[in-house]
Design an enzyme around this catalytic site. Structure first.
Site, short mmCIF file in Angstrom:
data_model
loop_
_atom_site.label_atom_id
_atom_site.label_comp_id
_atom_site.label_asym_id
_atom_site.label_seq_id
_atom_site.Cartn_x
_atom_site.Cartn_y
_atom_site.Cartn_z
N ARG A 180 0.84 -1.20 0.00
CA ARG A 180 0.00 0.00 0.00
C ARG A 180 0.88 1.25 0.00
NH1 ARG A 180 -4.56 -0.07 4.44
NH2 ARG A 180 -5.31 1.66 3.13
N CYS A 238 -1.08 5.79 9.19
CA CYS A 238 -1.45 4.50 8.62
C CYS A 238 -2.59 4.75 7.65
CB CYS A 238 -1.83 3.52 9.72
SG CYS A 238 -3.18 4.11 10.78
#
Length: 283
Positions: A180, A238
């Site tokens: 990611r 995050c």
């Protein structure tokens, strides 16, 4: 004070007086809804069996506000958060131990919020419920109302501009999975990639195979390799401020203070005007 507690030490503390307030924050990040599968139900898991005396806390409703422009798990309203914690029995003069199903992300979010808002004694059960060797209970306690009133700290929290600035002058860690960060996949947010200047540091690499944290000295060595040394500023983000809180917890175990960008990638990537970096390098 250590930010985590072992299951054996919790068993001793739970048998003492006063016992710590126990918060069960079982939650899972899931894309099940999109796939047509049933969503994870933390409360149902709690009601099926929890550490005796534990009170269930709903991450989505009590540890975050509704998703929107500030991200998928923005900060909760402080009055509502304080009321939820008091209902759970949280008081300033009584220690708190938080646990979840084992991954540790949700427990870390509760730990971070309570610490950032002024509670002096909060720890996370290392390894979560899976590490607990004692009995489980299906009784749902109704604790005495606590006296905790949140007092948000002047530091320890980053917004989007602060995260971007920290990536330039200090160390901003991206706690998501490496794919990611690199922008190879993005199952949840608008676009893949990372904040320019951020360093990839998956929080899963802080853990042992059994779900407990790696020893403090190992964590210190890891974070030093990533650039966290000499007392420089460290920040973490995050996807939505949950697994990032887990990395802040790992940093605390290593003795390294760090700030959390709560809006994280879900907030950052929602604005097309913000720059996005892709690939394995920070820039």
């Amino acid at each position: 004070m250590n930010a985590i507690i072992s299951a054996s030490d919790l068993a001793v503390a739970a048998a003492a007086a006063p016992a710590p307030v126990l918060l069960d924050v079982r939650w899972q990040l899931s894309t099940a809804k999109a796939a047509g599968a049933p969503a994870f139900d933390g409360r149902a898991e709690y009601e099926a069996g929890h550490i005796p005396g534990a009170v269930f806390v709903d991450l989505d409703r009590e540890l975050a506000s509704a998703p929107g422009e500030r991200g998928r798990h923005p900060l909760p309203d402080m009055a509502e958060f304080g009321a939820a914690m008091r209902r759970a029995g949280v008081s300033f003069g009584r220690p708190v131990v938080v646990y979840d199903g084992g991954q540790g992300w949700a427990a870390a979010r509760a730990w971070w919020l309570l610490r950032w808002t002024g509670h002096p004694d909060v720890r996370v059960l290392d390894g979560g419920l899976a590490a607990w060797q004692g009995p489980l209970s299906t009784d749902v306690p109704v604790p005495e109302e606590g006296d905790f009133v949140p007092a948000p700290g002047a530091s320890g929290l980053l917004d989007a501009d602060g995260a971007a600035a920290l990536a330039r002058r200090g160390l901003l860690l991206d706690a998501r999975a490496g794919e990611r960060y690199r922008g190879e996949v993005e199952p949840i947010d608008r676009v893949g990639g990372h904040i320019p200047g951020a360093v990839s540091a998956p929080t899963t690499d802080n853990m042992l195979a059994d779900g407990r944290f790696r020893p403090a000295e190992d964590l210190r060595a890891r974070f030093k390799t990533l650039g966290a040394d000499d007392g420089g500023e460290v920040g973490v983000y995050c996807g939505s401020g949950v697994s990032g809180a887990h990395e802040v917890l790992a940093l605390a175990v290593a003795g390294i203070p760090a700030a959390l960008y709560v809006g994280s990638w879900s907030e950052w990537s929602s604005d097309p005007a913000r720059p996005v970096a892709v690939g394995p390098d920070p820039q």
